[in-house]
Scaffold this active site. Structure first.
Site, PDB file in Angstrom:
ATOM      1  N   ASP A  39     -45.919 -13.332  51.583  1.00  0.00           N
ATOM      2  CA  ASP A  39     -45.319 -13.093  50.167  1.00  0.00           C
ATOM      3  C   ASP A  39     -46.049 -13.780  48.966  1.00  0.00           C
ATOM      4  OD1 ASP A  39     -43.480 -12.406  48.470  1.00  0.00           O
ATOM      5  OD2 ASP A  39     -41.887 -13.728  49.189  1.00  0.00           O
ATOM      6  N   TYR A  41     -37.510 -15.843  56.554  1.00  0.00           N
ATOM      7  CA  TYR A  41     -36.661 -15.159  55.685  1.00  0.00           C
ATOM      8  C   TYR A  41     -35.530 -14.463  56.412  1.00  0.00           C
ATOM      9  CZ  TYR A  41     -40.203 -15.209  51.791  1.00  0.00           C
ATOM     10  OH  TYR A  41     -40.985 -15.758  50.893  1.00  0.00           O
ATOM     11  N   ASP A  68     -52.850 -23.504  53.326  1.00  0.00           N
ATOM     12  CA  ASP A  68     -53.132 -23.995  52.161  1.00  0.00           C
ATOM     13  C   ASP A  68     -54.733 -23.880  51.821  1.00  0.00           C
ATOM     14  OD1 ASP A  68     -53.435 -25.556  54.533  1.00  0.00           O
ATOM     15  OD2 ASP A  68     -53.157 -27.408  53.715  1.00  0.00           O
ATOM     16  N   LYS A 100     -50.012 -22.187  59.713  1.00  0.00           N
ATOM     17  CA  LYS A 100     -50.118 -23.693  59.592  1.00  0.00           C
ATOM     18  C   LYS A 100     -49.864 -24.466  60.974  1.00  0.00           C
ATOM     19  CE  LYS A 100     -49.579 -27.143  56.530  1.00  0.00           C
ATOM     20  NZ  LYS A 100     -51.033 -27.505  55.556  1.00  0.00           N
ATOM     21  N   ASP A 125     -49.298 -11.926  46.437  1.00  0.00           N
ATOM     22  CA  ASP A 125     -49.257 -12.113  45.215  1.00  0.00           C
ATOM     23  C   ASP A 125     -50.265 -12.783  44.435  1.00  0.00           C
ATOM     24  OD1 ASP A 125     -46.729 -10.620  44.879  1.00  0.00           O
ATOM     25  OD2 ASP A 125     -45.809 -12.211  43.544  1.00  0.00           O
TER      26      ASP A 125
END
Ligand code: NAD
Length: 367
Positions: free
Chosen positions: A249, A143, A225, A193, A253
């Protein structure tokens, strides 16, 4: 004389103005009961601040936040300010506060109260007993990485974002995760990852190195994943999840929605500066994860529990008052168990009450 524990209160817009006073009242009651010198200073942020001063984070409010030991925030935004330029939108106040306070760790617990099991979209046997915490790196990663942007190359356009992490950025978030785990069930799952992204290969290596300072904590690693899958398949396996900004992020959620009720979910964003009271505690900003809910603002319908639980996180993480934080959690539990609900979490056989009465009932439990 004991030094005051300074709390900056920034209610913001919409239901922020209704739910924040309930959380302040809870803190006041605990302050009186246990003789903690909490001191509250109120400021304006978001849309209200734009209306009064032209900017979403006025100097005075920023100063309050910088001088405080902790910040309690409601929510910002609303339809009135949606047409404004991005640079002065209400939400900029949050980004400004995060940046100025150096809040690099975002903590989002997902707890399912047994009497709320039906609010989740998942099966009872999968979610019963969930109690996990996502620790998300907040100021680095893709980000913020450079280079970024969209370039024109001949007839084509090329969009670029860069995933970048340094050793020190990873070390400090790993420490937060291990320390949070020490106050919980002592297990950390680091998510990366590393099979594809070198930056997260470094992440895994550094988290593993930092772990040697925390022999009481069990550390495991999982690819992002698989973590997405495991959160839906068997969320009870997790205690603390620590991960990068973007993975966090998304996963936070997903984790939050396991519980099915946005009005119940608190959060903490922690920075480096130690509180004057407990050097091991971090300065933080505490807020519900939901927004300003303009659709129900001013109607005494908002659920104040996420904000009250955020105040509980403040006691635990910024002031080291774990017993008092646990009392808040227990009080919320008792009120729900007695069948009281705000409209957003109402179910058959429960008694629907308003924002103020919900606050009052929690306080009743604390007295
Ligand atoms: P929202 O979270 O405000 O509301 C989504 C839905 O959930 C609405 O139906 C609302 O009534 C309900 N809801 C949310 N919190 C509730 C509570 N405590 N009790 C009962 N019901 C609740 O999200 P939105 O509608 O997408 O956004 C509204 C405004 O809030 C926008 O301006 C948005 O930019 C802003 N926002 C602010 C923050 C923040 O301040 N951290 C976060 C998200 C959205």
């Amino acid at each position: 004389m004991t030094k005051a524990m300074k709390i900056a209160v920034l209610p913001g817009d919409g239901i922020g103005k209704e739910i924040t006073p309930q959380a302040v009242a809870v803190l006041e009651v605990l302050g009186e009961r246990f003789n903690h010198p909490f001191e509250f200073d109120h400021g304006i942020v978001g849309g209200e601040a734009i209306d009064q001063t032209g900017v979403p984070l006025p100097e005075d409010s920023l100063r309050l936040a910088l001088e405080a030991d902790a910040v309690l925030l409601g929510a910002v935004g609303g339809p009135k300010w949606e047409g404004l330029d991005y640079a002065i939108r209400p939400e900029r106040a949050l980004l400004g506060l995060r940046e100025e306070l150096g809040l690099f760790a975002n903590l989002r617990p997902a707890i399912l109260y047994p009497m709320m099991t039906d609010a989740s979209t998942l099966k009872r046997e999968v979610i019963e007993g969930i109690d996990l915490m996502v620790v998300r790196e907040l100021t680095g990663g893709i980000y913020f990485g450079q280079p970024r942007g969209v370039e024109k190359i001949g007839d084509e356009e090329k969009g670029i974002n860069t995933l970048v992490y340094t050793t020190s950025e990873i070390k400090r978030i790993a420490r937060v995760a291990f320390e949070v785990a020490q106050k919980r069930r002592k297990r950390v799952m680091s998510i990366d990852k590393a099979n594809v992204l070198e930056a997260t290969e470094l992440w895994r290596k550094v988290v593993t190195e930092v772990h040697t300072d925390y022999p009481d904590i069990e550390l495991s690693h999982m690819y992002v994943d698989n973590c997405a899958m495991q959160l839906i398949r068997n969320p009870k396996q997790f205690d603390v999840i620590v991960t990068t900004n973007m993975f966090g992020d998304i996963l936070s959620d997903a984790a939050a929605m396991l519980t099915g009720s946005i009005g119940m979910l608190p959060s903490a964003s922690l920075g480096q500066s130690a509180s004057a009271h407990r050097p091991s505690c971090l300065k933080g900003m505490y807020e519900p994860i939901h927004g300003s809910a303009p659709d129900i603002a001013g109607q005494d319908k908002a659920n104040p529990l996420a904000t009250i639980l955020s105040a509980g996180m403040m006691l635990k993480y910024s002031f080291g008052l774990e017993k008092e934080a646990a009392l808040i959690e227990k009080a919320v539990f008792s009120v729900l168990e007695a069948g009281y609900r705000t409209p957003d979490i109402a179910a058959e056989g429960t008694r629907v009450i308003g924002t103020r009465e919900m606050g009052r009932r929690v306080i009743e439990q604390l007295k």
